[in-house]
Design an enzyme around this catalytic site. Sequence first.
Site, PDB file in Angstrom:
ATOM      1  N   TYR A  82      29.007  49.374  54.961  1.00 42.23           N
ATOM      2  CA  TYR A  82      28.228  48.263  55.479  1.00 42.23           C
ATOM      3  C   TYR A  82      28.711  46.935  54.911  1.00 42.23           C
ATOM      4  O   TYR A  82      28.995  46.820  53.721  1.00 42.23           O
ATOM      5  CB  TYR A  82      26.746  48.460  55.158  1.00 42.23           C
ATOM      6  N   MET A  89      22.430  55.427  53.331  1.00 37.41           N
ATOM      7  CA  MET A  89      21.285  56.324  53.164  1.00 37.41           C
ATOM      8  C   MET A  89      21.713  57.761  52.896  1.00 37.41           C
ATOM      9  O   MET A  89      21.127  58.445  52.053  1.00 37.41           O
ATOM     10  CB  MET A  89      20.403  56.278  54.414  1.00 37.41           C
ATOM     11  N   LYS A 109       7.613  64.883  30.289  1.00 36.73           N
ATOM     12  CA  LYS A 109       6.947  64.141  31.362  1.00 36.73           C
ATOM     13  C   LYS A 109       7.913  63.957  32.529  1.00 36.73           C
ATOM     14  O   LYS A 109       9.121  64.174  32.402  1.00 36.73           O
ATOM     15  CB  LYS A 109       6.449  62.785  30.850  1.00 36.73           C
TER      16      LYS A 109
END
Length: 381
Positions: free
Chosen positions: A273, A321, A51
């Site tokens: 950050y 990101m 799956k």
Amino acid sequence: MPPVNAPYRPEGLLARPLHARVDASAVAHNLARLRAALPDSDAPRLWATVKADAYGHGLARVLPALRDADGLAVLHLDEARACRQLGWNGPVLIYGGLYSPADTLLLDTPDLHLVITHAAQLQWLAQSPARERPAIWLRFAGDIHHTGFCADDYRAAFEQARQLAARGLVGEIGHLNHYARADEADGVGQADAYFREVVRGLPGPVSTSNSAAVLGHAGLAAGTQWVRPGLALYGASPFADRSAAQLALRPAMSLHSQVVGIQRVRAGAGVGYSGAFVAPATMDVGIVTCGYADGYPRHAPTGTPVMVAGVRTRLLGRVSMDMMAVDLDPIPQAAIGSPVTLWGADGPPVEEVAMAAGTIAAQLLTGLSARVPVALAGATR
């Protein structure tokens, strides 16, 4: 500064150096390892759980390596159809069973096995126009209490299923359980005894065991007719206290990148950050092209293991990101273009990275985003 290393670019992949590699031969090895964990005499048959697109590895990539499995296990009927389209003609177990009466229209190939979790699914099968007769597996709610019949309802469900079989609407009726604590040494015995009492005297095959149960409770697993490993097929350990290498498993996926920048950071300066990491002394920090938009966990903390140029080091600060920062002090020879392995073969085990990030290996393997290209490495044997 040392000369820039020649970047590794697998043929056909994009210019950005981040990519995953899937080694199908590792899947074949792990399948054999799981079989070997079970006693030779009257060993159970094995559903290979594929799956979530084979735990993120790509069903099409790994299916040839699973040809020695007795069956495949998927989540829903669309995944079963994908298995058929790729040439798998053997049994397919559908964990989700039927989600609506309309799903009975998809019962169009032989050797489908439906997990049944509530009485309405039996009613839908009673009205099904399908020509094919699926085998059905009644799921016991057990100690995980996700889906399935409780002890008080189980035998009534079996009687409904038996009536469907008598009418020729379904095939064999089996009994399925899933342990909530199979990764713990004492996590199976009581749950298994309870399940066995519920199904005592009822005909039909039994299936109970995932990867952790097969590798940690082989004696109980061997007393069933089918086992259902998933995670271990892809070379990750299901245990907190035993690595994949200790279990003789081989990682099937590795995630690779490169150092794309180097910063000389002075003592007391922040990295990333919010300055989540503060340099204790002047140090070299490598910038690696991989971030949370690629599926790497944003919450992975400083100290999460990374391999740079074959040397183990650590993540620094917050994952952004598109990139992350790593400690280059242990690798003075590092340069722009130095290879980075974020997890997998020749790098930190995926389960170790997951543990550092407070998650599990399956989430990392299934969580890579579509912008990460994947290369198939190795052969199925």
